[in-house]
Design an enzyme around this catalytic site. Structure first.
Site, PDB file in Angstrom:
ATOM      1  N   LYS A  17     -11.983   1.213   3.167  1.00  0.00           N
ATOM      2  CA  LYS A  17     -11.328   0.208   2.316  1.00  0.00           C
ATOM      3  C   LYS A  17     -12.134  -1.085   2.195  1.00  0.00           C
ATOM      4  O   LYS A  17     -12.075  -1.777   1.192  1.00  0.00           O
ATOM      5  CB  LYS A  17      -9.931  -0.102   2.867  1.00  0.00           C
ATOM      6  CG  LYS A  17      -8.936   1.040   2.704  1.00  0.00           C
ATOM      7  CD  LYS A  17      -8.542   1.231   1.247  1.00  0.00           C
ATOM      8  CE  LYS A  17      -7.402   2.231   1.101  1.00  0.00           C
ATOM      9  NZ  LYS A  17      -7.136   2.539  -0.332  1.00  0.00           N
ATOM     10  N   GLU A  55      -1.604  -4.992  -1.804  1.00  0.00           N
ATOM     11  CA  GLU A  55      -0.582  -4.055  -1.349  1.00  0.00           C
ATOM     12  C   GLU A  55      -1.231  -3.206  -0.271  1.00  0.00           C
ATOM     13  O   GLU A  55      -2.453  -3.070  -0.238  1.00  0.00           O
ATOM     14  CB  GLU A  55      -0.129  -3.165  -2.511  1.00  0.00           C
ATOM     15  CG  GLU A  55      -1.002  -1.926  -2.779  1.00  0.00           C
ATOM     16  CD  GLU A  55      -2.425  -2.232  -3.226  1.00  0.00           C
ATOM     17  OE1 GLU A  55      -2.641  -3.335  -3.756  1.00  0.00           O
ATOM     18  OE2 GLU A  55      -3.311  -1.370  -3.053  1.00  0.00           O
ATOM     19  N   SER A  98     -12.638   9.210   5.938  1.00  0.00           N
ATOM     20  CA  SER A  98     -12.346   7.890   5.371  1.00  0.00           C
ATOM     21  C   SER A  98     -11.874   6.854   6.377  1.00  0.00           C
ATOM     22  O   SER A  98     -12.058   5.661   6.164  1.00  0.00           O
ATOM     23  CB  SER A  98     -11.314   8.040   4.260  1.00  0.00           C
ATOM     24  OG  SER A  98     -10.193   8.742   4.731  1.00  0.00           O
TER      25      SER A  98
END
Lengths: 256, 406
Positions: free
Chosen positions: B98, B120, B385
């Site tokens: 991210k 968010e 990830s």
């Protein structure tokens, strides 16, 4: 029959458009609320199609939407309630909802069925003007369905003119860059923004909405436009205890 | 080198008005128009600027710790019968992919002159990555997170607070990622002039579904040269990634979108099973519609009411999918496989035991679909990830409930 636009222009000032969510507070209250609003002086009714994800709406309208959906409200029911209401109502009923609702119903049938039910105008805040022009304008015109687009304090003059041109009913002037349900007095910036739109001398009638919650904000907004749209404040009134008749009457008194 | 610009014209590139085939666009109320339009007008120019690229690359290298390793997982490969490489995004600063995007967007926000950042978050990884870059840039940070997710991802909530962010619970609807996104959008409407919204997934109105993958494309860019170094070939036979909104998948696929030699595989969260009524398998259960400002595939009823998804994994618990992904799926460029909660949990334990890596629950869904029908010479790259630290509570509870012996 007069169009929405004609009826606003004919009255000329202090036009009152009241929003409420279809199927709220009770599943079968829609027809009665429309009747009461007309009896107590509303000029237009804006009927909200309850939606699971109303992005532009504050908590009050979110709550009423959630309740209405729990009450089993859906688009077909809304159409049939409006069809019933227009037998005894002479003021125009406008429908407000989100583009996904129109798409899933089938855009063309949605407009045609709404028109057949007696709905005279639509407000679909997330339908882009460009897509309306390309895909839907002729459909709307062919069945006499009017539409209103929104502008905000951040909308450029060029875009305001475009929205006014495309709005066959009225231009919906959002009073501030905010979601629905704000409470407070208008700032000087907001007044200047209303004046800016006034000075554009648009041929489309103008109604101001968002944040109109009492007699004072209504009166100020009416000085700069043909009238106002009130939503959250009315839903809050419906949330109170008491009969629908009393709630509608008291509310309409309170904003006079 | 310029992220997301190294490619020649892609068949999967976004059109001028923001579409990938029939998906994408910007279906937003006028209250958001000015903000979104400002980003749309400026993002390519800002991202293409040499100074911007230098800062971005510099932070990715020295702050995030890139390049992230491409690790040949021999034990896992032996089990599966083909060669598996893990792209270790879990080793990035903050523990997931991210941060690639939040670094990019915070630099963009600064150039747009914004003073306040909102985001968010589902699993909390994007929230942490946003809170991190806000601390770094000295900007105010507000993160919206579903009340349910706040419960199940407590460590990440604590991290965001440590980093100085304000975490606001989203109490509407299913109280998960969808609702957190609604609340963030409403905040943006209310603070249109001073606030930048850092969306963490490849979702939202155009240009977000284009911009986020461009920042994440550093993943596939590295895979290319790392594979070249390690195998003498710069492409694998398969790239596999999990998909909620789709940011890590978009990043892992990016440089291979037009390379038909590479099979693209997405793993969706099937929750308790596709037909259980408790699932988040959007590509199977969804239909075309609008969510959070874009036309895409989403789970909805016949009236267009958006359904509440379910997945044990907070990061995949989303009823939509990025429009690029919807397009990849509909055109057959990518295939999608569902993985249930149970299959994902099995994969967590398997990876921990075979490779000594505890993956995030989201990532575990990609691991769960790794049983590809591939020959012994096949090479697969799986985007690992995120790491599983944030999920330890969920893992331990699951292990206890299912009486799994450790």
């Amino acid at each position: 029959m007069q169009t929405i636009r004609e009826s606003i222009l004919k009255k000329g000032r202090d036009v009152l458009n009241i929003y409420f969510t279809a199927g709220y507070p009770g599943p079968e209250d829609t027809v009665e609320i429309i009747r009461l609003l007309e009896a107590h002086g509303a000029d237009l009714i804006e009927l909200g199609m309850p939606y699971s994800d109303p992005l532009a709406d504050g908590q009050t309208i979110q709550r009423s939407s959630e309740k209405a959906l729990k009450n089993g409200m859906n688009i077909r029911k809304l159409f049939s309630q409006v069809a019933q209401a227009v037998n005894t109502t002479s003021i125009p009923v406008i429908m407000m909802g989100y583009y996904n609702q129109m798409l899933q119903y089938g855009a063309e049938s949605f407009v045609l069925d709404a028109s057949a039910a007696g709905i005279r105008g639509m407000i679909i805040p997330d339908l882009p003007m460009e897509i309306f022009e390309q895909e839907y304008q002729s459909l709307f015109e062919s069945c006499g369905m009017e539409i209103s687009f929104l502008v905000t304090p951040l909308t450029s003059e060029e875009r305001i003119r475009k929205a006014a041109d495309l709005s066959s009913a009225f231009l919906y002037v959002v009073s501030q860059s905010a979601i629905t349900g704000q409470q407070g007095a208008f700032s000087e910036d907001q007044i200047r923004y209303f004046q800016r739109i006034e000075s554009m001398h648009l041929s489309t009638p103008v109604l101001i909405g968002f944040g109109i919650h009492n007699a004072e904000t209504r009166a100020i907004a009416c000085r700069h436009a043909h009238g106002v749209i009130i939503g959250s404040a009315f839903i809050r009134a419906l949330e109170a205890e008491g009969s629908l008749e009393d709630k509608v009457e008291n509310f309409m008194q309170s904003i006079r | 080198m310029v992220t997301g610009f190294t490619q020649k014209e892609s068949a999967f590139a976004v059109t001028q008005d923001g579409f990938y085939g029939e998906f994408g666009g910007a279906f937003i109320p006028e209250m958001l128009y000015a903000n979104v339009e400002e980003i749309r007008r400026k993002y390519m120019e800002i991202m293409g600027d040499t100074q911007f690229q230098t800062e971005f690359r510099d932070l990715l290298k020295h702050y995030v710790g890139r390049p992230s390793p491409l690790y040949r997982a021999d034990n896992l490969s032996k089990l599966l019968g083909f060669t598996v490489y893990l792209k270790r995004e879990d080793l990035n600063h903050t523990g997931a992919h991210k941060i690639n995007n939040t670094i990019g967007q915070i630099l963009l926000a600064r150039r747009l002159g914004k003073k306040r950042i909102i985001a968010e978050t589902g699993a909390g990884q994007h929230g942490v990555a946003t809170a991190t870059v806000c601390a770094l840039a000295g900007l105010e940070c507000v993160v919206y997170m579903g009340a349910v997710d706040i419960e199940r991802q407590a460590p990440n909530v604590a991290r965001m607070k440590m980093l100085g962010a304000k975490v606001i619970p989203a109490e509407s609807g299913s109280k998960t990622l969808k609702d957190a996104t609604n609340e963030a959008i409403r905040d943006w409407i209310n603070h249109a002039e001073n606030t930048h919204y850092i969306i963490g997934s490849a979702i939202g109105p155009h240009p977000y579904p284009d911009m986020v993958p461009r920042f994440q494309s550093v993943i596939s860019e590295e895979i290319q040269w790392q594979l070249q170094e390690q195998t003498g070939r710069d492409y694998p036979d398969y790239v596999i990634a999990c998909v909620g909104g789709g940011s890590n998948a978009a990043g892992a696929f990016y440089h291979y979108l037009d390379d038909q030699r590479v099979k693209l595989v997405l793993a969706e969260a099937a929750g308790k099973g596709i037909d259980s009524g408790h699932s988040a398998a959007t590509s199977i259960l969804g239909s075309k519609g609008i969510i959070h400002g874009c036309m895409t595939l989403l789970m909805q009823n016949e009236d267009g009411q958006i359904m509440e998804p379910y997945s044990l994994s907070a990061g995949l618990d989303y009823p939509g999918i990025g429009p690029l992904h919807a397009h990849l799926i509909r055109t057959g460029r990518a295939e999608v496989h569902p993985a249930t909660d149970d299959e994902a949990m099995d994969a967590v334990i398997q990876l921990a035991r075979t490779e000594g890596i505890i993956p995030a629950l989201e990532t575990a869904h990609a691991l769960a679909v790794l049983r590809l029908n591939a020959g012994p010479d096949a090479v697969a790259v799986l985007c690992l990830s995120g790491r599983g630290d944030k999920d330890l509570n969920t893992y331990l509870t699951y292990i206890e409930q299912h009486k799994i012996e450790l």
